[in-house]
Design a protein around this motif. Structure first.
Motif, PDB file in Angstrom:
ATOM      1  N   HIS A 103       0.853  -1.187   0.000  1.00  8.58           N
ATOM      2  CA  HIS A 103       0.000   0.000   0.000  1.00  8.58           C
ATOM      3  C   HIS A 103       0.891   1.240   0.000  1.00  8.58           C
ATOM      4  N   VAL A 104       0.952   1.928  -1.136  1.00 11.45           N
ATOM      5  CA  VAL A 104       1.763   3.146  -1.238  1.00 11.45           C
ATOM      6  C   VAL A 104       0.922   4.283  -0.677  1.00 11.45           C
ATOM      7  N   THR A 105       0.849   4.313   0.646  1.00  7.20           N
ATOM      8  CA  THR A 105      -0.097   5.192   1.333  1.00  7.20           C
ATOM      9  C   THR A 105       0.480   5.586   2.684  1.00  7.20           C
ATOM     10  N   ARG A 106       0.263   6.843   3.061  1.00  9.95           N
ATOM     11  CA  ARG A 106       0.578   7.242   4.431  1.00  9.95           C
ATOM     12  C   ARG A 106      -0.624   6.903   5.303  1.00  9.95           C
ATOM     13  N   VAL A 107      -0.407   6.174   6.382  1.00 16.77           N
ATOM     14  CA  VAL A 107      -1.496   5.864   7.308  1.00 16.77           C
ATOM     15  C   VAL A 107      -1.565   7.025   8.295  1.00 16.77           C
ATOM     16  N   SER A 108      -2.612   7.847   8.162  1.00 18.62           N
ATOM     17  CA  SER A 108      -2.574   9.120   8.893  1.00 18.62           C
ATOM     18  C   SER A 108      -3.910   9.589   9.443  1.00 18.62           C
ATOM     19  N   HIS A 109      -4.995   8.814   9.234  1.00 19.27           N
ATOM     20  CA  HIS A 109      -6.270   9.274   9.817  1.00 19.27           C
ATOM     21  C   HIS A 109      -7.218   8.092  10.037  1.00 19.27           C
ATOM     22  N   PRO A 110      -8.109   8.244  11.035  1.00 20.14           N
ATOM     23  CA  PRO A 110      -8.973   7.128  11.422  1.00 20.14           C
ATOM     24  C   PRO A 110      -9.905   6.646  10.317  1.00 20.14           C
ATOM     25  N   GLY A 111     -10.102   7.486   9.265  1.00 22.64           N
ATOM     26  CA  GLY A 111     -10.907   7.039   8.131  1.00 22.64           C
ATOM     27  C   GLY A 111     -10.292   5.832   7.427  1.00 22.64           C
ATOM     28  N   GLN A 112      -9.039   5.532   7.776  1.00 16.10           N
ATOM     29  CA  GLN A 112      -8.348   4.403   7.151  1.00 16.10           C
ATOM     30  C   GLN A 112      -8.381   3.144   8.027  1.00 16.10           C
ATOM     31  N   ASN A 113      -9.177   3.155   9.074  1.00 19.47           N
ATOM     32  CA  ASN A 113      -9.227   1.991   9.976  1.00 19.47           C
ATOM     33  C   ASN A 113      -9.456   0.685   9.223  1.00 19.47           C
ATOM     34  N   HIS A 114     -10.249   0.767   8.140  1.00 13.04           N
ATOM     35  CA  HIS A 114     -10.592  -0.455   7.396  1.00 13.04           C
ATOM     36  C   HIS A 114      -9.360  -1.134   6.795  1.00 13.04           C
ATOM     37  N   PHE A 115      -8.252  -0.400   6.669  1.00 14.92           N
ATOM     38  CA  PHE A 115      -7.020  -1.028   6.176  1.00 14.92           C
ATOM     39  C   PHE A 115      -6.664  -2.263   7.017  1.00 14.92           C
ATOM     40  N   PHE A 116      -7.032  -2.217   8.288  1.00 18.75           N
ATOM     41  CA  PHE A 116      -6.561  -3.241   9.225  1.00 18.75           C
ATOM     42  C   PHE A 116      -7.596  -4.327   9.511  1.00 18.75           C
ATOM     43  N   THR A 117      -8.661  -4.360   8.740  1.00 17.27           N
ATOM     44  CA  THR A 117      -9.666  -5.421   8.921  1.00 17.27           C
ATOM     45  C   THR A 117      -8.994  -6.792   8.768  1.00 17.27           C
ATOM     46  N   GLY A 118      -9.238  -7.663   9.721  1.00 22.38           N
ATOM     47  CA  GLY A 118      -8.675  -9.018   9.655  1.00 22.38           C
ATOM     48  C   GLY A 118      -7.243  -9.126  10.144  1.00 22.38           C
ATOM     49  N   THR A 119      -6.667  -7.991  10.583  1.00 17.60           N
ATOM     50  CA  THR A 119      -5.269  -7.982  11.036  1.00 17.60           C
ATOM     51  C   THR A 119      -5.176  -8.383  12.506  1.00 17.60           C
ATOM     52  N   HIS A 120      -4.178  -9.226  12.819  1.00 13.26           N
ATOM     53  CA  HIS A 120      -4.006  -9.689  14.200  1.00 13.26           C
ATOM     54  C   HIS A 120      -3.042  -8.816  14.999  1.00 13.26           C
ATOM     55  N   VAL A 121      -2.039  -8.252  14.324  1.00 15.00           N
ATOM     56  CA  VAL A 121      -1.083  -7.354  14.993  1.00 15.00           C
ATOM     57  C   VAL A 121      -0.688  -6.253  14.016  1.00 15.00           C
ATOM     58  N   VAL A 122      -0.587  -5.022  14.537  1.00 12.17           N
ATOM     59  CA  VAL A 122      -0.065  -3.892  13.754  1.00 12.17           C
ATOM     60  C   VAL A 122       1.338  -3.574  14.273  1.00 12.17           C
ATOM     61  N   VAL A 123       2.280  -3.406  13.355  1.00  7.45           N
ATOM     62  CA  VAL A 123       3.645  -3.036  13.740  1.00  7.45           C
ATOM     63  C   VAL A 123       3.888  -1.583  13.383  1.00  7.45           C
ATOM     64  N   ASP A 124       4.288  -0.801  14.387  1.00 13.77           N
ATOM     65  CA  ASP A 124       4.646   0.605  14.189  1.00 13.77           C
ATOM     66  C   ASP A 124       6.123   0.671  13.834  1.00 13.77           C
ATOM     67  N   ALA A 125       6.386   0.942  12.540  1.00 18.43           N
ATOM     68  CA  ALA A 125       7.765   1.158  12.087  1.00 18.43           C
ATOM     69  C   ALA A 125       7.839   2.549  11.453  1.00 18.43           C
ATOM     70  N   LEU A 126       7.127   3.483  12.052  1.00 18.87           N
ATOM     71  CA  LEU A 126       7.051   4.858  11.565  1.00 18.87           C
ATOM     72  C   LEU A 126       8.269   5.659  12.029  1.00 18.87           C
ATOM     73  N   ASP A 127       8.303   6.941  11.664  1.00 17.82           N
ATOM     74  CA  ASP A 127       9.454   7.759  12.037  1.00 17.82           C
ATOM     75  C   ASP A 127       9.062   9.089  12.680  1.00 17.82           C
ATOM     76  N   ASN A 128       7.806   9.196  13.147  1.00 22.81           N
ATOM     77  CA  ASN A 128       7.426  10.449  13.820  1.00 22.81           C
ATOM     78  C   ASN A 128       6.291  10.203  14.799  1.00 22.81           C
ATOM     79  N   GLY A 129       6.253  11.077  15.821  1.00 19.84           N
ATOM     80  CA  GLY A 129       5.292  10.904  16.898  1.00 19.84           C
ATOM     81  C   GLY A 129       3.850  11.093  16.483  1.00 19.84           C
TER      82      GLY A 129
END
Lengths: 79, 285
Positions: B152-178
């Motif tokens: 996904h060539v996308t910045r994950v940056s707002h709650p409107g994108q919650n559906h990206f994680f449907t069916g996901t068991h763990v999310v890994v934060d490998a971001l670079d800013n608070g």
């Protein structure tokens, strides 16, 4: 009294202060706060993001006891 | 059809000795891919079917017994989202692929540039300018064809994108800013998904597991989520290859513990990793 100070990441150079022994210990008068210890080591408060006393989240205004372990962290955000 | 599939898999499995000297039924990738193509099935599904029949794909043989076949089945059924495919994310993604996580979702809006070459495992002299998420999917396919990977060539940056994680068991934060970390942690919390945070600076790193409802990320970043430059340790110290590699390994271990229901890190605590001092410290928020 004697306390241990751990300065992490970009704060590590402040451990070179003459008051801090090579193994990270510091003799301070009692009573003393975390903020006063930071001042005695010339650590600007704005460079400190997180403070831990004996591994538990603390703050600059908390009073330190003999034998306490202090941990100071700068902001860290790299990925 | 399924009976025929199982018969076919068993006929083409081979018994070999594992490192403990025990007989183990194994199967090669080539056989799995061939059976999948012949039957019009997904490679991932045939790989899973092999594991469920007690037949270990050779690529997973050396995972055991630390990761046994029952664990391997859980991993093959799991979906993990990695947000950020840079320093931490690259190592996290490659490790998850080798471990055999069944479905990986990779999110990153950026392309590789030369300043990434010192530390980002997915970056090399030949893929500069390529989208990081797409390169991650390509390399995962080369490393482990039994997985499904979506880029996904996308910045994950707002709650409107919650559906990206449907069916996901763990999310890994490998971001670079608070700022993005706070958003991601809130999104994972909203979706009821545990999150594994990682960050690096110099020769040091930090790892924390955030279960839904916990506020660890807010404790670390809430005062100044925009701080991502001047005063932050990674800007003052830089980041070499070592801290991301080590920190990512701890992050992936945290992912394994969640998926395999092994004892996790205590709530509202983090590990600080210091390569220079060869030390690991645990702190409670």
């Amino acid at each position: 009294m004697r306390i241990e100070v751990k300065l992490f990441a970009s704060l590590a150079p402040y451990a070179a202060h003459p008051l801090v022994s090579s193994d990270g210990f510091l003799n301070v008068p009692s009573p003393v706060t975390v903020g006063e210890i930071a001042d005695s080591l010339n650590i600007p408060h704005h460079e400190i993001k997180l403070i831990f006393i004996n591994g538990v989240h603390g703050s600059l205004d908390m009073v330190v006891k003999d034998g306490d372990r202090l941990g100071f962290f700068p902001p860290i955000g790299g990925g | 059809m399924m009976t025929g599939l199982v018969t076919d898999i068993k006929a083409r499995a081979r018994v070999i000795k594992n490192t403990l000297g025990e007989d183990v039924m194994t199967v090669s990738d080539k056989v799995i891919i061939d059976i999948a193509e012949k039957n019009g099935l997904k490679i991932r599904d045939v790989g899973l079917q092999c594991l469920e029949q007690g037949i270990v794909p050779l690529r997973y043989l050396r995972n055991g017994p630390a990761i046994g076949i029952a664990d391997q089945i859980i991993l093959a059924r799991s979906q993990v989202a990695v947000v950020g495919a840079g320093g931490l994310g690259g190592h996290v993604i490659l490790n998850l692929a080798r471990l055999g996580i069944g479905k990986l979702l990779v999110f990153d809006p950026d392309t590789f540039d030369e300043t990434n070459l010192n530390r980002q495992a997915l970056c090399n002299s030949y893929n500069l300018g390529v989208f990081k998420a797409e390169e991650a999917a390509l390399q995962c396919a080369q490393i482990n064809p039994l997985l499904e990977v979506s880029a996904h060539v996308t910045r994950v940056s707002h709650p409107g994108q919650n559906h990206f994680f449907t069916g996901t068991h763990v999310v890994v934060d490998a971001l670079d800013n608070g700022k993005d970390r706070l958003t991601l942690s809130a999104m994972a919390g909203d979706m009821g998904i545990p999150l594994v945070h990682g960050t690096v600076a110099g020769f040091e790193g930090r790892v924390m597991t955030v279960h839904p409802g916990e506020t660890g990320m807010e404790s670390l970043y809430h005062h100044d989520p925009e701080e991502n430059c001047a005063g932050s340790a990674e800007s003052l110290l830089g980041t070499s290859a070592l801290a991301p590699a080590l920190t990512a390994a701890f992050q992936v271990m945290a992912v394994l513990k969640i998926l395999l229901k092994r004892e996790s890190m205590p709530s509202n605590s983090f590990l600080h990793l210091d390569l220079d001092k060869a030390a690991v410290h645990k702190f409670f928020l």
